[in-house]
Write an enzyme that holds these catalytic residues in place. Structure first.
Site, PDB file in Angstrom:
ATOM      1  N   GLY A 125      11.670  -9.742 -88.199  1.00  0.00           N
ATOM      2  CA  GLY A 125      10.922  -8.713 -88.284  1.00  0.00           C
ATOM      3  C   GLY A 125      11.928  -7.227 -88.121  1.00  0.00           C
ATOM      4  O   GLY A 125      12.816  -7.011 -89.043  1.00  0.00           O
ATOM      5  N   SER A 126      11.825  -6.899 -86.789  1.00  0.00           N
ATOM      6  CA  SER A 126      12.451  -5.626 -86.509  1.00  0.00           C
ATOM      7  C   SER A 126      14.064  -5.859 -86.439  1.00  0.00           C
ATOM      8  O   SER A 126      14.966  -4.917 -86.759  1.00  0.00           O
ATOM      9  CB  SER A 126      12.215  -5.328 -85.323  1.00  0.00           C
ATOM     10  N   GLY A 179      11.661 -12.070 -82.384  1.00  0.00           N
ATOM     11  CA  GLY A 179      12.544 -11.886 -81.735  1.00  0.00           C
ATOM     12  C   GLY A 179      14.211 -12.339 -82.146  1.00  0.00           C
ATOM     13  O   GLY A 179      14.893 -12.231 -81.421  1.00  0.00           O
ATOM     14  N   ASP A 231      10.359  -8.534 -92.889  1.00  0.00           N
ATOM     15  CA  ASP A 231       9.398  -7.545 -92.729  1.00  0.00           C
ATOM     16  C   ASP A 231      10.121  -6.276 -93.412  1.00  0.00           C
ATOM     17  O   ASP A 231      11.295  -5.983 -93.168  1.00  0.00           O
ATOM     18  CB  ASP A 231       9.248  -7.163 -91.098  1.00  0.00           C
ATOM     19  N   LYS A 287      -0.078  -8.514 -93.313  1.00  0.00           N
ATOM     20  CA  LYS A 287      -1.247  -8.666 -92.010  1.00  0.00           C
ATOM     21  C   LYS A 287      -2.228  -8.117 -91.837  1.00  0.00           C
ATOM     22  O   LYS A 287      -2.467  -7.119 -92.043  1.00  0.00           O
ATOM     23  CB  LYS A 287      -0.089  -8.131 -90.459  1.00  0.00           C
ATOM     24  N   ARG A 309      10.078 -25.165 -78.566  1.00  0.00           N
ATOM     25  CA  ARG A 309      10.248 -26.380 -77.519  1.00  0.00           C
ATOM     26  C   ARG A 309       8.811 -26.883 -77.260  1.00  0.00           C
ATOM     27  O   ARG A 309       8.638 -28.024 -77.215  1.00  0.00           O
ATOM     28  CB  ARG A 309      10.851 -25.711 -76.258  1.00  0.00           C
ATOM     29  N   GLY A 349       9.437  -7.613 -81.993  1.00  0.00           N
ATOM     30  CA  GLY A 349       9.734  -6.364 -81.803  1.00  0.00           C
ATOM     31  C   GLY A 349      10.682  -6.143 -80.554  1.00  0.00           C
ATOM     32  O   GLY A 349      11.053  -5.204 -80.052  1.00  0.00           O
TER      33      GLY A 349
END
Lengths: 295, 188
Positions: free
Chosen positions: A236-237, A215, A25, A82, A166, A154
């Site tokens: 991302g973050s 995450g 990101d 996005k 999984r 996030g």
């Protein structure tokens, strides 16, 4: 010589070329260049990373086309952007901008709580999130040429991405062992077309590439997801909310390539500075869970 | 015979599957030590900037150049072709590469993903047209005297070339079910 553009093979094929790589990101050209320099295989152009969307609240929409174009100009690697779930006009705009991939993303506020975008109508390929095999197969049926786990964007907390990977791979293993008559009921329970369920059962794998997302914050997180069976990683973050983004980005790229080599992962994990703080997802109220968006 | 497939990033599993279906032993190459006992090498499609950087970080550039110079048959598809070419146009100025083949490559020569395409093309060495898949593909240009053009588009742009034991294609035979170019590579 007849040339055919935007075929299924070229759409799903671009995702195949991204395998074993990290998609990052970025919110401006400077971050995009850092990502490319670190070895990212693509960047996701957006105005706010998920951690800020979560913090600031409000309605999260497609990014400013000007920003997306500037980021596109600044790198040689593919650029994704996005669109809101079901917001096919945002997707049309992204196609007009000539981005390389559209993420119909639960990180943005959904525009439709019943229908996803009909992705077959587009020349640009789409990536969609999934929590389980039923969602994955429904998105493929709608035309998605690439998948990713939803995870919980996030949060810097990998637990939901692990759960989703999984779940998807476990369900595929179960299908793979089923007899033909069991597959009819499996298709009903998965709420997915029988023919697609049958082909996944026979192949023992998804027909498109599946990345981890939501995450991932450390090289170890990336390698964990790779060992669980995903084809690559979205971060991302996790990068730009950390102490040393350039170094961490490079380390995550290396851990994704050498995901089975613990000595290398240990080496690249040294002195990365502070990781993003992260959120314990069990403390979040249900209505703030992004993974619940999409149907 | 063992064929190594550079497995730093990209579509290496597709090449492996194609080679296995032909009945060849395959090994993934991520580190210099993986090259021991490898007779041939495929550099897959992927992102040339990413693969190049990882080659530098894990000290693969020099041993790969040495093995290729010593005659190891090597084939690059798309990003792999870019990494083999002597000069990269429209890339990053400092983009690392093997630079072993006397031909230039131009990255993303057709434009963005919207311009990715499939076409049937004729190739020297093959008896019938090949269904080619081009994804954000490069073109090849200015081949040196030792470099033979194997395939071009209708407009003359070069998409496959060979120089002695080295092969470069800007398209992706590993994304099709046609193994003729893999078999051709195994004869080099």
């Amino acid at each position: 010589m007849a040339i055919e553009k935007s075929t299924w093979t070229t759409k799903a094929g671009l995702a195949q070329m991204l395998k074993g790589g990290v998609i990052m990101d970025v919110i401006d050209e400077e971050q995009a260049k850092i990502a490319e320099e670190a070895g990212a295989v693509a960047v996701m152009a957006l105005e706010r990373v998920p951690a800020d969307i979560r913090k600031q609240g409000g309605i999260a929409r497609m990014s400013d086309p000007e920003l997306i174009l500037r980021i596109k100009e600044s790198v040689t690697i593919p650029v994704m952007a996005k669109a809101r779930i079901g917001h096919f006009v945002e997707a049309q705009i992204l196609e007009a901008l000539g981005v390389d991939y559209i993420d119909e993303s639960e990180v943005l506020s959904p525009a439709d709580d019943e229908f996803h975008t009909d992705k077959h109508k587009f020349k640009i390929p789409f990536v969609n999130g999934c929590k389980n095999l039923g969602e994955a197969l429904r998105r493929i049926t709608e035309g998605a040429a690439m998948l990713r786990t939803k995870g919980e964007a996030g949060t810097g907390n990998v637990i939901e991405a692990v759960r989703h990977a999984r779940t998807v791979y476990g369900e595929i293993r179960k299908l793979h062992g089923m007899s033909e008559d069991e597959l009819f009921t499996a298709a009903k329970n998965l709420q997915a077309p029988y023919d697609l369920v049958k082909s996944v059962a026979q192949a023992g794998r998804l027909p498109v590439v599946n990345f981890a997302a939501g995450g991932i914050a450390t090289p170890a997180d990336a390698a964990l997801m790779m060992q669980l069976g995903v084809d690559g990683v979205f971060v991302g973050s996790g990068i730009y909310k950390s102490g040393n983004p350039a170094k961490r980005a490079k380390a995550i790229v290396q851990a994704t390539t050498h995901y089975r080599d613990a000595a290398i992962i240990a080496e690249v994990s040294k002195n990365l500075g502070e990781a993003m703080v992260g959120i314990d997802i069990s403390t979040l109220p249900q209505d703030q869970l992004l993974a619940n968006r999409g149907w | 015979m063992t064929v190594g497939v550079l497995a730093l990033q990209g579509a290496f599993v597709e090449h492996e599957a194609m080679l296995r279906s032909i009945g060849v032993d395959v090994r993934q190459i991520r580190l210099p030590r993986d090259l021991t006992g490898v007779d041939r090498l495929i550099i897959p499609g992927g992102e040339s900037t990413t693969i190049g950087k990882l080659m530098v970080m894990y000290d693969l550039l020099v041993p790969l150049r040495e093995r290729i110079a010593a005659g190891m048959p090597t084939w690059g598809t798309c990003a792999g072709a870019i990494l083999m070419s002597r000069r990269i146009l429209d890339g990053r100025p400092d983009q690392p590469a093997l630079q072993v083949m006397d031909i230039e490559s131009r990255r993303n020569a057709f434009g963005s993903q919207l311009d990715s395409f499939e076409a049937d093309i004729d190739m020297i060495g093959l008896d019938a047209p090949f269904r080619t898949v081009f994804i954000r593909a490069p073109i090849l240009q200015n081949p040196g005297p030792a470099c033979q053009v194997l395939a071009s588009l209708a407009d003359g742009r070069i998409v496959a070339a060979r120089e002695q034991h080295m092969l470069a294609t800007s398209f992706h035979p590993e994304l099709t079910s046609d193994d003729r170019i893999h078999r051709y590579f195994l004869t080099l």
